[in-house]
Write an enzyme that holds these catalytic residues in place. Structure first.
Site, PDB file in Angstrom:
ATOM      1  N   GLU A  96       0.836  -1.195   0.000  1.00 55.98           N
ATOM      2  CA  GLU A  96       0.000   0.000   0.000  1.00 55.98           C
ATOM      3  C   GLU A  96       0.871   1.246   0.000  1.00 55.98           C
ATOM      4  O   GLU A  96       0.618   2.209  -0.705  1.00 55.98           O
ATOM      5  CB  GLU A  96      -0.892  -0.011   1.253  1.00 55.98           C
ATOM      6  CG  GLU A  96      -1.744   1.249   1.423  1.00 55.98           C
ATOM      7  CD  GLU A  96      -2.715   1.146   2.602  1.00 55.98           C
ATOM      8  OE1 GLU A  96      -2.372   0.485   3.598  1.00 55.98           O
ATOM      9  OE2 GLU A  96      -3.792   1.734   2.513  1.00 55.98           O
ATOM     10  N   GLU A 144       3.292   9.784  11.556  1.00 58.94           N
ATOM     11  CA  GLU A 144       3.975   9.458  12.810  1.00 58.94           C
ATOM     12  C   GLU A 144       4.316   7.972  12.856  1.00 58.94           C
ATOM     13  O   GLU A 144       5.413   7.582  13.270  1.00 58.94           O
ATOM     14  CB  GLU A 144       3.094   9.826  14.013  1.00 58.94           C
ATOM     15  CG  GLU A 144       2.942  11.325  14.251  1.00 58.94           C
ATOM     16  CD  GLU A 144       2.085  12.021  13.202  1.00 58.94           C
ATOM     17  OE1 GLU A 144       1.139  11.393  12.678  1.00 58.94           O
ATOM     18  OE2 GLU A 144       2.375  13.182  12.888  1.00 58.94           O
TER      19      GLU A 144
HETATM   20  C1  FAD Z   1      -8.550   9.314   3.195  1.00 57.66           C
HETATM   21  C2  FAD Z   1      -8.486   8.079   4.043  1.00 57.66           C
HETATM   22  C3  FAD Z   1      -8.742   6.842   3.466  1.00 57.66           C
HETATM   23  C4  FAD Z   1      -8.702   5.683   4.251  1.00 57.66           C
HETATM   24  N1  FAD Z   1      -9.006   4.500   3.662  1.00 57.66           N
HETATM   25  C5  FAD Z   1      -9.065   3.374   4.430  1.00 57.66           C
HETATM   26  C6  FAD Z   1      -9.515   2.146   3.898  1.00 57.66           C
HETATM   27  O1  FAD Z   1      -9.833   2.052   2.722  1.00 57.66           O
HETATM   28  N2  FAD Z   1      -9.586   1.054   4.675  1.00 57.66           N
HETATM   29  C7  FAD Z   1      -9.211   1.102   5.990  1.00 57.66           C
HETATM   30  O2  FAD Z   1      -9.256   0.086   6.647  1.00 57.66           O
HETATM   31  N3  FAD Z   1      -8.775   2.271   6.557  1.00 57.66           N
HETATM   32  C8  FAD Z   1      -8.717   3.406   5.809  1.00 57.66           C
HETATM   33  N4  FAD Z   1      -8.323   4.603   6.382  1.00 57.66           N
HETATM   34  C9  FAD Z   1      -8.025   4.625   7.819  1.00 57.66           C
HETATM   35  C10 FAD Z   1      -6.575   4.907   8.160  1.00 57.66           C
HETATM   36  O3  FAD Z   1      -5.790   3.783   7.910  1.00 57.66           O
HETATM   37  C11 FAD Z   1      -6.535   5.344   9.650  1.00 57.66           C
HETATM   38  O4  FAD Z   1      -7.245   6.537   9.751  1.00 57.66           O
HETATM   39  C12 FAD Z   1      -5.118   5.561  10.122  1.00 57.66           C
HETATM   40  O5  FAD Z   1      -4.414   4.352  10.189  1.00 57.66           O
HETATM   41  C13 FAD Z   1      -5.055   6.265  11.491  1.00 57.66           C
HETATM   42  O6  FAD Z   1      -5.912   5.714  12.444  1.00 57.66           O
HETATM   43  P1  FAD Z   1      -6.897   6.636  13.291  1.00 57.66           P
HETATM   44  O7  FAD Z   1      -7.640   7.461  12.308  1.00 57.66           O
HETATM   45  O8  FAD Z   1      -7.662   5.748  14.177  1.00 57.66           O
HETATM   46  O9  FAD Z   1      -5.966   7.595  14.140  1.00 57.66           O
HETATM   47  P2  FAD Z   1      -5.275   7.266  15.550  1.00 57.66           P
HETATM   48  O10 FAD Z   1      -4.565   5.974  15.439  1.00 57.66           O
HETATM   49  O11 FAD Z   1      -6.235   7.437  16.642  1.00 57.66           O
HETATM   50  O12 FAD Z   1      -4.188   8.421  15.606  1.00 57.66           O
HETATM   51  C14 FAD Z   1      -4.459   9.749  16.103  1.00 57.66           C
HETATM   52  C15 FAD Z   1      -3.137  10.522  16.121  1.00 57.66           C
HETATM   53  O13 FAD Z   1      -2.219   9.899  17.022  1.00 57.66           O
HETATM   54  C16 FAD Z   1      -1.029   9.584  16.373  1.00 57.66           C
HETATM   55  N5  FAD Z   1      -0.496   8.320  16.886  1.00 57.66           N
HETATM   56  C17 FAD Z   1      -1.148   7.146  17.060  1.00 57.66           C
HETATM   57  N6  FAD Z   1      -0.324   6.197  17.526  1.00 57.66           N
HETATM   58  C18 FAD Z   1       0.898   6.780  17.640  1.00 57.66           C
HETATM   59  C19 FAD Z   1       2.185   6.322  18.049  1.00 57.66           C
HETATM   60  N7  FAD Z   1       2.406   5.067  18.408  1.00 57.66           N
HETATM   61  N8  FAD Z   1       3.211   7.204  18.039  1.00 57.66           N
HETATM   62  C20 FAD Z   1       2.994   8.501  17.639  1.00 57.66           C
HETATM   63  N9  FAD Z   1       1.832   8.980  17.245  1.00 57.66           N
HETATM   64  C21 FAD Z   1       0.781   8.128  17.243  1.00 57.66           C
HETATM   65  C22 FAD Z   1      -1.416   9.463  14.911  1.00 57.66           C
HETATM   66  O14 FAD Z   1      -0.295   9.645  14.071  1.00 57.66           O
HETATM   67  C23 FAD Z   1      -2.447  10.548  14.769  1.00 57.66           C
HETATM   68  O15 FAD Z   1      -1.794  11.774  14.583  1.00 57.66           O
HETATM   69  C24 FAD Z   1      -8.369   5.767   5.623  1.00 57.66           C
HETATM   70  C25 FAD Z   1      -8.110   7.016   6.198  1.00 57.66           C
HETATM   71  C26 FAD Z   1      -8.178   8.171   5.419  1.00 57.66           C
HETATM   72  C27 FAD Z   1      -7.921   9.498   6.084  1.00 57.66           C
END
Ligand code: FAD
Lengths: 356, 393
Positions: free
Chosen positions: B231, B363
């Site tokens: 990906e 991150e």
């Molecule tokens: C446009 C778009 C398309 C997407 N398409 C898909 C899809 O098709 N299928 C699918 O399954 N998912 C999809 N996603 C989901 C995407 O993979 C997740 O949004 C992403 O992995 C982050 O998870 P979260 O949104 O829960 O944020 P969180 O994990 O809650 O993170 C919140 C913040 O905390 C930071 N953070 C979290 N953990 C850590 C760490 N260990 N160290 C430092 N910082 C940290 C993050 O960087 C972020 O800034 C999509 C997202 C977007 C925006």
């Protein structure tokens, strides 16, 4: 697309250069140059020349050289950048040699290739291809001249014709200046004798530009090597230095900075390889590649040295630690052969993105 | 060099001769291309490839592009093409490979990715959607979120928990889900641009045949890692100079002298250089990876791409401030195809914000580089070695 990787031959050249440098010098020697600028370090260049033929790397075999190209020279410069070896490879074996090759010289090149003489282009170390003026009076600061035997200078000849002339040591007056980076000493130069004609008019212009262009393309490799040394050194340090009962490299603030630095250096490596490859191939994209490499790699090396210093904490500020040597070279390299800003302005012309 | 290697241009010519791109239906042409082993030349023979080095694909693509041949629609089926296909080749049974690879390539079946959950985003291994064995089937219950293209997709790749008594990474299994199963419910999730490009997906008693499992039970994390590495390569920018966001800006700069100021010029050239070196580094990585699977280094490319896309798309709004204050259309639509570059500059600016979140945040990319490429010590992990059911959540 151009091959951006390293060949096996290049890797074995790298290994030989690295091993030879490890045997013949160290950081302490470089540090001493600031206190003892007159120290004789010519043995290092002699060894590289005699054992590896580096002086004639870019000289064709017919003239006694190794007949290699810019890709190999770039690998050598990566190693010289790592070690800061005080040798005239860039100034003599790359810049002056390329100018002589362009001017069709057959008189001096065999002596350069054999390591019997070194040469330097007499222009301020800030000059870049297409942006320099013929010299007169005192020229400063000039790199690679203090140890040189031959001095190539673009001068205005009779009837306002540009000439590239070669001066012997007794035809120039040299005065060392105190440089920010004493591992590449600088001097003030005055031409005192008549010199001999190498080329005139357009040929002279092209020879100087070719030398400076090769210098810019390959300086990027020196900057890359320096940056890689900084990253490796700081990585080793943050894995081992413990504060708050943890290695400092386990703190995310530090990990993320180093991840970003890694990215800058990966980009620098690609840019530098592309510049060397296009130079070697006479690719029409070479000028763009040089401008891109100089604007990226100059800043990358400075950033790597500055990050390495900061993450070493107090010890990074000391004369004992070799980081200050890298920072001085990185900052000097950023100004050498055109600043990033000037290269970006050249680039704008090349890719037709005018300023106004 | 094997004979197959040297006759690659010949194979392309044969394909073009037998299927004139000008008169052949695109999906039919792509099907013929798949059958000729020219879809993914590094895939095995019979599965769209010829078992050649990954890097040889470029030759094929260039020849086909020169002949005006249709290409698979990455905007509509990025998950199928970029993620499902390499995962199937690495871990799928032959039956699954034969069933799914061809329609993925022809884009007659669109895929989505049921990975993220409300409680498991960056911490993807914390998914709690359950899959329970029932005879020859698995029964799946849970909720997924951010699912791009779910409203168009026929199939999905799913990461589900099959064992809660082991630590989180060990209890996951990877499946193919039929999105037309009556237990699958898709609801639009409207995003910052006004569009609903992604969805919430509710899974209630969804029956998945065991043949639709990819990899062994409990091996889901390993399979997902392959998917995610692919990906991150797929998300990287194009191959051409001035592709992507920078191309939109340079086009405008050349055409409209009115947007030129000294400050903008300095900034434009900085972004031009950054985009170009990122492109070269991506090319270098591709050359390095010619034979193998992408590794953690590809995270660097994704990180670089996101940074540069966001900065350049923001800069683009400043070029013409009066226009920058406007937006083309806030209507909620459910797009067929994801596009970073479609529509106006305002859309491009907002959509690019997702580049540092989708497919793993910047991150997380930095953590991956720091730990897996640079070898720095791992983050403190309080859930390490603890059964998933005992991890406080
Ligand atoms: C446009 C778009 C398309 C997407 N398409 C898909 C899809 O098709 N299928 C699918 O399954 N998912 C999809 N996603 C989901 C995407 O993979 C997740 O949004 C992403 O992995 C982050 O998870 P979260 O949104 O829960 O944020 P969180 O994990 O809650 O993170 C919140 C913040 O905390 C930071 N953070 C979290 N953990 C850590 C760490 N260990 N160290 C430092 N910082 C940290 C993050 O960087 C972020 O800034 C999509 C997202 C977007 C925006």
């Amino acid at each position: 697309m151009t091959d951006l990787l390293y060949s096996d031959v290049e890797e074995s050249l790298r290994a030989s250069v690295r091993a030879t440098l490890q045997r013949s010098m160290n950081d302490a020697l470089v540090a001493r140059l600031a206190d003892e600028p007159a120290m004789d370090v010519s043995g290092i260049w002699l060894t590289l020349t005699q054992q590896l033929g580096l002086a004639g790397l870019l000289v064709p075999e017919a003239l006694g050289g190794a007949g290699a190209g810019a890709r190999e020279a770039a690998v050598v410069l990566e190693e010289l950048g790592r070690s800061l070896a005080p040798v005239p490879f860039l100034t003599s074996a790359v810049i002056a040699t390329t100018a002589l090759l362009s001017a069709g010289d057959e008189q001096y090149l065999p002596r350069l290739a054999a390591g019997e003489a070194t040469a330097a282009l007499v222009l301020p170390w800030t000059a870049r291809s297409g942006a320099w003026t013929p010299v007169e009076g005192t020229i400063e600061p000039v790199a690679g001249v203090l140890e040189a035997d031959l001095f190539l200078a673009p001068v205005m000849g009779q009837g306002d014709v540009l000439c590239l002339r070669c001066y012997r040591r007794d035809e120039v007056a040299l005065e060392p200046v105190i440089a920010l980076d004493m591992s590449r000493p600088l001097a003030r130069v005055q031409l005192t004798g008549p010199g001999t004609q190498l080329a005139s008019g357009r040929e002279a212009q092209e020879a100087v530009d070719a030398g400076l262009a090769a210098g810019a393309a390959l300086l990027a490799a020196e900057q890359l090597g320096l940056a890689q040394w900084c990253l490796e050194t700081v990585l080793a340090y943050v894995k081992e230095r413990v504060q708050f009962a943890r290695p400092i490299g386990s703190f995310q603030a530090i990990k993320h900075r180093l991840a970003d630095l890694y990215l800058v250096i990966v980009n620098a490596q690609a840019a530098s390889r592309y510049a060397a490859a296009t130079l070697a191939a006479g690719d029409p994209d070479a000028e763009v590649a040089q401008a891109v490499a100089q604007s990226w790699c100059s800043d990358a090396a400075v950033r790597a040295a500055e990050e390495a210093l900061q993450l070493h904490g107090g010890i990074g500020m000391t004369w004992e630690h070799p980081i200050h040597l890298r920072l001085k070279r990185a900052k000097a390299d950023q100004l050498a052969l055109g600043t990033p800003d000037r290269h970006r302005s050249d680039l704008a012309d090349l890719v037709e993105l005018p300023a106004s | 060099m094997s004979e197959q290697t040297s006759d690659l241009p010949q194979r392309v010519q044969d394909l073009l001769r037998e299927h004139d791109p000008a008169t052949t239906e695109p999906s039919e042409f792509l099907g013929a291309r798949f059958d000729a082993g020219l879809a993914w030349v590094h895939f095995p023979p019979g599965l769209g490839g010829l078992a050649l080095a990954r890097g040889r694909q470029q030759e094929v693509d260039d020849l086909l592009a020169a002949a005006g041949a249709p290409t698979p629609d990455y905007g509509r089926n990025s998950i199928g093409l970029g993620m499902t296909a390499p995962t199937l080749v690495a871990f799928g049974t032959e039956q699954l490979q034969r069933r799914f690879l061809r329609p993925i390539f022809t884009c007659t079946e669109i895929w989505c990715q049921l990975f993220s959950e409300p409680g498991a985003g960056s911490d993807l291994a914390a998914v709690s959607t359950r899959a329970v064995r029932d005879g020859d089937d698995w029964v799946v219950d849970g909720q997924k979120v951010w699912t791009s293209a779910a409203h168009n997709a026929q199939y999905a790749i799913l990461l589900a928990r099959t064992d809660t008594s082991v630590p989180k990474h060990a209890g996951l299994t990877y499946f193919v889900v039929d999105m037309s199963d009556p237990g699958v419910q898709v609801r639009p999730l409207r995003q910052i641009t006004g569009e609903a490009e992604f969805n919430e997906v509710f899974l209630t008693g969804v029956r998945v045949p065991d043949q639709h499992r990819i990899g062994d039970v409990g091996q889901g994390w390993k399979v997902a890692t392959t998917t995610l590495n692919n990906e991150r390569v797929a998300i990287g920018a194009g191959n051409d100079r001035e592709a992507g966001q920078i191309g939109k800006v340079t086009q405008r700069w050349r055409q409209e002298p009115a947007v030129r100021t000294p400050g903008h010029h300095a900034e434009l050239m900085q972004w031009w250089v950054e985009t170009e070196v990122t492109r070269l580094a991506g090319e270098r990585l591709r050359q390095q990876l010619q034979a193998g699977q992408p590794g953690p280094e590809s995270s660097a490319m994704k990180l670089a791409f996101a940074h540069q896309a966001q900065q350049v798309s923001g800069f683009a709004l400043e070029l013409d401030p009066e226009e920058g204050l406007l937006y083309d259309d806030w209507t909620m639509v459910r797009p067929d195809s994801a596009s970073f570059l479609g529509r106006g500059p305002g859309f491009r600016y907002l959509r690019a914000k997702g580049n540092s979140i989708e497919g793993g945040t910047s991150e997380i990319m930095r953590n991956v580089i720091a730990e897996r490429v640079l070898g720095l010590p791992p983050e403190h992990r309080p859930d390490k070695g603890i059964a998933f059911k005992d991890v406080p959540r």
